[in-house]
Design an enzyme around this catalytic site. Structure first.
Site, short mmCIF file in Angstrom:
data_model
loop_
_atom_site.label_atom_id
_atom_site.label_comp_id
_atom_site.label_asym_id
_atom_site.label_seq_id
_atom_site.Cartn_x
_atom_site.Cartn_y
_atom_site.Cartn_z
N ASP A 60 0.70 -1.16 0.11
CA ASP A 60 -0.24 0.10 -0.19
C ASP A 60 0.76 1.30 0.12
OD1 ASP A 60 1.04 -0.16 2.49
OD2 ASP A 60 -1.00 0.59 3.35
N HIS A 265 25.18 12.92 -14.72
CA HIS A 265 23.74 12.69 -13.77
C HIS A 265 24.09 11.94 -12.55
CE1 HIS A 265 21.29 13.51 -17.75
NE2 HIS A 265 21.64 14.77 -17.04
N ASP A 282 24.52 20.60 -8.13
CA ASP A 282 23.26 21.01 -8.86
C ASP A 282 22.23 20.63 -8.15
OD1 ASP A 282 21.60 21.20 -10.55
OD2 ASP A 282 22.57 20.38 -12.44
N ASP A 293 16.99 26.10 -10.23
CA ASP A 293 18.14 24.93 -10.61
C ASP A 293 19.46 25.89 -10.51
OD1 ASP A 293 19.29 23.06 -11.96
OD2 ASP A 293 18.42 23.29 -13.94
N HIS A 374 27.08 19.12 -22.63
CA HIS A 374 25.61 19.28 -22.60
C HIS A 374 25.23 20.66 -23.32
CE1 HIS A 374 26.43 21.60 -18.89
NE2 HIS A 374 27.35 20.85 -18.57
N HIS A 378 18.14 25.91 -20.63
CA HIS A 378 16.76 25.38 -20.87
C HIS A 378 15.87 26.23 -20.38
CE1 HIS A 378 16.70 23.50 -16.89
NE2 HIS A 378 17.94 23.43 -17.11
N HIS A 385 13.15 21.50 -16.51
CA HIS A 385 13.19 21.46 -17.80
C HIS A 385 11.87 21.70 -18.41
CE1 HIS A 385 16.86 18.60 -17.57
NE2 HIS A 385 17.31 19.77 -17.22
N GLU A 403 24.16 27.47 -17.58
CA GLU A 403 24.90 26.69 -17.23
C GLU A 403 26.32 25.59 -17.84
OE1 GLU A 403 22.46 22.74 -16.21
OE2 GLU A 403 20.51 23.81 -17.26
N TYR A 407 34.40 19.52 -17.75
CA TYR A 407 34.78 18.25 -16.89
C TYR A 407 36.04 17.66 -17.45
CZ TYR A 407 29.97 19.74 -16.47
OH TYR A 407 28.85 20.23 -16.27
N ARG A 416 30.87 23.24 -12.92
CA ARG A 416 29.72 23.70 -13.49
C ARG A 416 29.39 24.84 -12.77
NH1 ARG A 416 26.88 19.50 -14.65
NH2 ARG A 416 25.41 19.26 -13.11
N GLU A 418 25.53 27.52 -12.50
CA GLU A 418 24.28 27.47 -13.09
C GLU A 418 23.33 28.37 -12.67
OE1 GLU A 418 22.21 23.88 -13.28
OE2 GLU A 418 20.65 24.58 -14.64
N1 GLY Z 1 19.58 20.23 -12.56
C1 GLY Z 1 19.10 19.81 -14.05
C2 GLY Z 1 19.80 20.54 -15.21
O1 GLY Z 1 20.45 21.40 -14.79
O2 GLY Z 1 19.24 20.70 -16.16
MN MN Z 2 20.98 21.98 -12.76
MN MN Z 3 19.79 23.36 -15.64
#
Ligand code: GLY
Ligand code: MN
Ligand code: MN
Length: 449
Positions: A60, A265, A282, A293, A374, A378, A385, A403, A407, A416, A418
């Site tokens: 449950d 990730h 992050d 973010d 990356h 976004h 996102h 961001e 690396y 990084r 952001e």
């Molecule tokens: N924390 C996810 C990104 O930076 O896109």
């Molecule tokens: Mn992020």
């Molecule tokens: Mn982000």
């Protein structure tokens, strides 16, 4: 709907609202959002939006409820088993906007706690017609006899990868079976367009989420030293978020020390921080379902090594220059190309690329991608996102992350940085994270004190 009556409805003192973690949101936001959506609907059409399921674990056990962002955006209803129907051409005026909520009872109140009453649902959403969910089939059939087209809310987000069948999916299947002679239309393109451009109320809520994230980060600057565990840092953030009325993390947090930062990730957060490590975090708080973010990278012992600082400052310069390009009219794809050029020049300066790497690069996979693999930005909002158009020029009040990262597995660290930034009419981007320490010297001095 008459706006002055809605303003009256929004007078929260009159109605005891179901207590939420966050402060009540101005009803006008949801009134405006629905008006924007309905202005783009075809004649004689209705649109349906379902809440999320409560997802099962096993036996449950369930995951905590998280509302589907679209029904929230259009109604403010933050409760399971809720359906919103928008039907601007309905013959009966009261059926132009209808919200169905789960019928509450003494029994539910004892076992699960308070659920929305009809009066509360009206006060939150500005919708005057509230029915119990058990009336849905009957009323929906009646509305469908007047409608020619039904808008379904499918998920067309560019990163979607959903495997489970949602409540919305089940509704669509049933509706197509029950009403095979209707025409279908898509809600998603309208939502992508309108959710991408934020209202002032939304920017305020996002600022609030960023301010909570700032509190978490300042706590971390005091807490961090070699020997702490990544999960202890995660716990410090969460403590600060929850005590500031956030439900918690806006997304699964990354606390990556040393080489873990090179796993983009990395979410295990289970290693011990060592002397000399950099720690990439992050992490963002949610507030009222809005995301922040943030990424910051800090030295475990409070002092960047000369090489770490050199790379850090290169990333920061890229972030600052990229931010300046977030102005009305910028094209997302072109912007990414420009940021790539800036990053290439920084990587040359750091000795990570040489001229031959750049001269011989494959234009489809530029050399800088070896160290920065990356995207730079976004949309952010109710989803981290977020929805938002990406192929048309940027508009004022769109909110983007910025961001960049570098690396370097061979050197045992990754960096990084952001921030979340609002595009403004004036052409001067507004950084919602302007108060979160970012300069290497400031981070060092806060960690030393
Ligand atoms: N924390 C996810 C990104 O930076 O896109
Ligand atoms: Mn992020
Ligand atoms: Mn982000």
């Amino acid at each position: 709907m008459n706006l002055s009556s809605v303003t009256q409805l929004a007078t929260f003192e009159k109605i005891d609202l179901k207590p939420m973690k966050y402060d009540p949101i101005d009803t006008q936001l949801f009134v405006k959002n629905r008006a924007k959506f309905m202005s783009q609907m075809r004649p004689k059409s209705l649109a349906v939006f379902n809440s999320n399921d409560i997802y099962p674990i096993s036996a449950d056990s369930t995951l905590p409820f998280a509302q589907h962002r679209d029904i929230f955006y259009l109604s403010g209803a933050d409760q399971e088993e809720t359906i919103l129907v928008l039907f601007p051409d309905a013959t009966e005026k009261k059926h132009r906007e209808v919200l169905f909520v789960r019928e509450t009872s003494e029994h539910i109140a004892v076992w699960e706690g308070a659920k929305l009453t009809k009066e509360q649902a009206t006060a939150i959403s500005g919708i005057t017609t509230i029915y119990w969910l058990s009336d849905f089939e009957r009323i929906f059939f009646d509305l469908m006899t007047e409608a020619q087209t039904v808008y379904f809310n499918t998920n067309e987000h560019y990163r979607q990868a959903v495997e489970t069948e949602t409540r919305e999916d089940r509704f669509i299947t049933k509706c197509k079976r029950d009403f095979p002679a209707h025409m279908w239309a898509k809600s998603n393109p309208i939502l992508q367009q309108i959710r991408g451009v934020k209202e002032p109320e939304e920017i305020k809520l996002m600022q609030h989420a960023c301010d909570i994230t700032e509190k978490g980060f300042r706590r971390i600057l005091e807490f961090t030293e070699p020997g702490v565990w990544e999960y202890e840092m995660e716990a410090e953030f969460l403590h600060e978020f929850i005590r500031n009325r956030s439900k918690g993390f806006a997304y699964t947090p990354i606390i990556a020390s040393g080489k873990n930062a090179n796993v983009l990730h990395y979410i295990e957060n289970n290693l011990q921080v060592k002397e000399g490590d950099l720690i990439l975090m992050d992490v963002g708080a949610e507030y009222a379902n809005y995301s922040s973010d943030m990424t910051r990278t800090i030295p475990a012992n409070g002092k960047f090594s000369p090489r770490q600082k050199e790379v850090y400052n290169a990333v920061l310069r890229v972030k600052n220059q990229a931010t300046n390009m977030l102005v009305p009219g910028t094209l997302w794809a072109e912007y990414h190309k420009e940021v790539g050029k800036i990053m290439t020049s920084e990587l040359l300066g750091l000795g990570l690329l040489d001229k031959a790497d750049v001269q011989n690069e494959d234009k489809d996979r530029p050399a800088y991608k070896k160290y920065f693999m990356h995207g730079t930005s976004h949309h952010i909002g109710l989803d981290t996102h977020d929805y938002g158009e990406l192929k048309t020029p940027m508009k004022p009040n769109m909110v983007f992350t910025v961001e960049p990262g570098i690396y370097i597995p061979a050197e045992g660290f990754g960096i990084r940085i952001e921030d979340d930034v609002v595009i403004q009419d004036s052409g001067i981007p507004h950084n919602l994270m302007r108060n979160i320490p970012i300069e290497a010297d400031e981070i060092e001095s806060l960690m030393a004190s």
